[in-house]
Motif scaffolding. Structure first.
Motif, PDB file in Angstrom:
ATOM      1  N   SER A  20     -27.731  42.908  72.919  1.00  0.00           N
ATOM      2  CA  SER A  20     -29.131  43.135  73.038  1.00  0.00           C
ATOM      3  C   SER A  20     -30.039  44.359  73.912  1.00  0.00           C
ATOM      4  N   SER A  49     -32.352  47.206  73.320  1.00  0.00           N
ATOM      5  CA  SER A  49     -33.981  46.702  73.044  1.00  0.00           C
ATOM      6  C   SER A  49     -34.261  48.074  74.124  1.00  0.00           C
ATOM      7  N   ALA A  95     -35.074  35.770  79.778  1.00  0.00           N
ATOM      8  CA  ALA A  95     -34.457  34.826  78.945  1.00  0.00           C
ATOM      9  C   ALA A  95     -32.949  34.567  78.935  1.00  0.00           C
ATOM     10  N   ASP A 104     -33.012  35.336  68.798  1.00  0.00           N
ATOM     11  CA  ASP A 104     -34.339  36.015  69.469  1.00  0.00           C
ATOM     12  C   ASP A 104     -33.924  36.858  69.632  1.00  0.00           C
ATOM     13  N   SER A 105     -33.198  37.350  69.699  1.00  0.00           N
ATOM     14  CA  SER A 105     -32.472  39.074  69.930  1.00  0.00           C
ATOM     15  C   SER A 105     -33.262  39.850  68.664  1.00  0.00           C
ATOM     16  N   ASN A 106     -33.441  39.368  68.187  1.00  0.00           N
ATOM     17  CA  ASN A 106     -34.434  40.152  67.082  1.00  0.00           C
ATOM     18  C   ASN A 106     -33.065  41.295  65.938  1.00  0.00           C
ATOM     19  N   ASN A 126     -34.918  41.957  71.818  1.00  0.00           N
ATOM     20  CA  ASN A 126     -35.418  41.917  72.797  1.00  0.00           C
ATOM     21  C   ASN A 126     -33.845  41.867  74.003  1.00  0.00           C
ATOM     22  N   ASN A 127     -34.340  41.731  74.157  1.00  0.00           N
ATOM     23  CA  ASN A 127     -32.772  41.765  76.040  1.00  0.00           C
ATOM     24  C   ASN A 127     -32.319  40.286  76.273  1.00  0.00           C
ATOM     25  N   LYS A 169     -38.523  44.974  67.725  1.00  0.00           N
ATOM     26  CA  LYS A 169     -37.545  45.411  68.734  1.00  0.00           C
ATOM     27  C   LYS A 169     -36.240  44.335  69.374  1.00  0.00           C
TER      28      LYS A 169
END
Length: 516
Positions: free
Chosen positions: A45, A49, A74, A368-370, A67-68, A65
């Motif tokens: 991630s 990112s 995070a 959450d990372s997408n 997410n880091n 996008k």
């Protein structure tokens, strides 16, 4: 000559599956696998990112996008939400609550006596199709099949003198591999219909999709999947798995050919109590204004209280007759015996809970990372760019869904992402939303049984370890891979055949858009 060819093919397949099992079991413990994957996603991630992929999410209309997850905010969020991420992990409560009731019914002897009676009237030859069919029917009760039918499959097969892991494989293929097939409507029909209709209205704002638009195909599919699963079980899986030594902690040496008069009377009493309870539930649920119905009056919709209470109901349906049987048969003599049965059941769930913790952390991080969203939408764009003929496009849709399913376990999450792209796109080339949804459901089912990212996969590994201590992720994947491959091919071809013959998909379900 043909026999020699078949023997060579059999040796090749067996060698391939053995290699899959060996490679898979060389992996670390499942809990560690999820931990390492969690670390990998966090690092990936960070790298992704920084990249602009130029892909628009059709749900939010914003650029996708990554997410880091290593960003300070995070990391803090992961730490502060760690407990709730674990405690709200959907399978955890489902498994533990259901197993409390099932554990009492099993420890009292109620389940064993029920199996003895069932085995006395069911031909050994028909155990496999019966188990697969019942496993598919369990979809009516949401995720109950994972905590009820699969472990019972092992007991049924072991009681019949067959390898318990074969029973687990057959039941797992029906519960999860045949997830889209059923003889009756389920809550999943309503869930997917909402996404399909919303997606169709992006192109045609007057278009409506019937909740039961895949009903007839689902009914026919349940027969096809039962037959295909039966063939895979007895021709491929059982000859190979039967060679595995049974050395787990679950010992079942009891004679399953007979039962005492006292046990029979206790079973009849307990069964009458169970039927009385089910009858009371039916009487409460039947009226149109029942408190067990959803706001739309449905009993099978996801919002219906009875569907939300399925797991507690399973708990009651087993613990009450299990307790009655225990006292009537003499297995239980005091309340402490019932609690001891629950304690014993929970003591065997420790390894699952450890796996569930790391599995919950990984799935949350992956979402959450997408990254999953990115892969799903990139695959959909690639399929769109190919501009394939109708039948080939449908197969491509199934392939895309099957691949995405390995990374994103939730059917609703996948369809929420894919439907806004795939439904209007296929409508534009003359394919109806109802047919697109049917194709999605096939792909969504057939790879459930081979992906460790499916939330109940770790639980099924634990079931296997009860009987074969060395069983791991590789063991389960190698058992289920033949089902996945055969179901994918057979079910996809069956959809094309059903389409070609003009058989109805379901209620108000055309194959083409606009409808003829």
């Amino acid at each position: 000559m043909q026999s020699t060819t078949r023997n060579k093919e059999g040796r090749f397949l067996s060698g391939f599956l053995n290699a899959v099992e060996k490679a898979g079991n060389k992996l670390p413990e499942p809990a560690l696998i999820f931990f390492y994957m969690l670390l990998g996603v966090m690092v990936l991630s960070l790298v992704l990112s920084w990249v602009d992929f130029g892909i628009i999410n059709p749900v939010t209309s914003e650029a996708v996008k990554v997410n880091n997850l290593l960003a300070p905010a995070a990391l803090v969020s992961s730490l502060t939400n760690m407990i709730t991420t674990f405690t709200t992990f959907a399978p955890l409560g489902i498994v533990l609550v259901a197993m409390l009731g099932v554990g009492v019914a099993e420890r009292s002897g109620f389940i064993n006596t029920a199996l003895k009676k069932m085995l006395n009237v069911t031909p050994r030859r028909l155990l496999t199709p019966m188990l697969i069919f019942v496993a598919m029917f369990s979809h009516v009760a949401a995720d109950a099949g994972y905590v009820l039918v699969i472990p019972l499959g092992a007991i049924i097969f072991m009681s019949a003198g067959r390898h318990p892991l074969v029973g687990i494989a057959a039941a797992f293929s029906g519960v999860s591999g045949g997830f889209a097939a059923n003889m009756v409507p389920t809550g999943n029909d309503a869930l997917l219909q909402g996404f399909t209709q919303a997606a169709a209205q992006l192109l045609d704002n007057t278009y409506t999709v019937n909740t039961l638009c895949n009903l007839f195909f689902g009914i026919a599919s349940s027969i096809v999947i039962t037959l295909a699963g039966w063939w895979v079980t007895e021709r491929i899986v059982e000859p190979r798995v039967s060679k595995m030594p049974i050395d787990g902690d679950y010992v079942h040496d009891e004679d399953m050919s007979s039962y005492s008069a006292k046990e029979s009377k206790a079973f009849i009493l307990a069964t009458l109590v169970m039927l009385l309870g089910l009858g009371l539930l039916a009487a409460v649920s039947w009226p149109a204004d029942s408190i067990m119905r959803g706001e739309d009056g449905s009993l099978t919709g996801y919002s219906a209280p009875i569907m939300k209470a399925i797991v507690p109901l399973i708990f009651l349906v087993f613990i009450i007759p299990g307790t009655v049987y225990g006292y009537a048969s003499g297995t239980f003599s005091k309340g402490k015996d019932v609690i001891d049965a629950m304690n014993d059941t929970m003591s065997k769930m420790g390894s699952y809970m450890v796996m569930a913790f790391f599995c919950a952390m990984f799935i949350k991080a992956f979402g959450d990372s997408n990254i999953g969203t990115l892969l799903a939408l990139a695959g959909a764009d690639a399929l769109k760019a190919m501009s394939l003929p109708g039948g080939v496009t449908i197969i491509g849709m199934i392939v895309l869904t099957a691949v995405v399913n390995i990374l994103i376990g939730s059917a609703s999450a996948k369809w929420a992402l894919l439907s806004p792209i795939m439904v209007p796109m296929l409508m534009a080339v003359g394919i109806s939303p109802e047919l697109t949804q049917a194709a999605f459901r096939i792909g969504d089912s057939t790879t459930n049984i081979i992906t460790p990212l499916m939330v109940f996969f770790p639980l099924v590994v634990v079931y296997c370890q009860r009987y074969v201590k060395s069983a791991g992720v590789g063991t389960l994947v190698s058992m289920m891979l033949p089902y996945s491959m055969v179901l994918f091919v057979v079910w996809s071809l069956f959809l094309l055949l059903w389409w070609g013959l003009g058989m109805p998909l379901g209620l108000a379900a055309p194959y083409t858009y606009p409808a003829p």
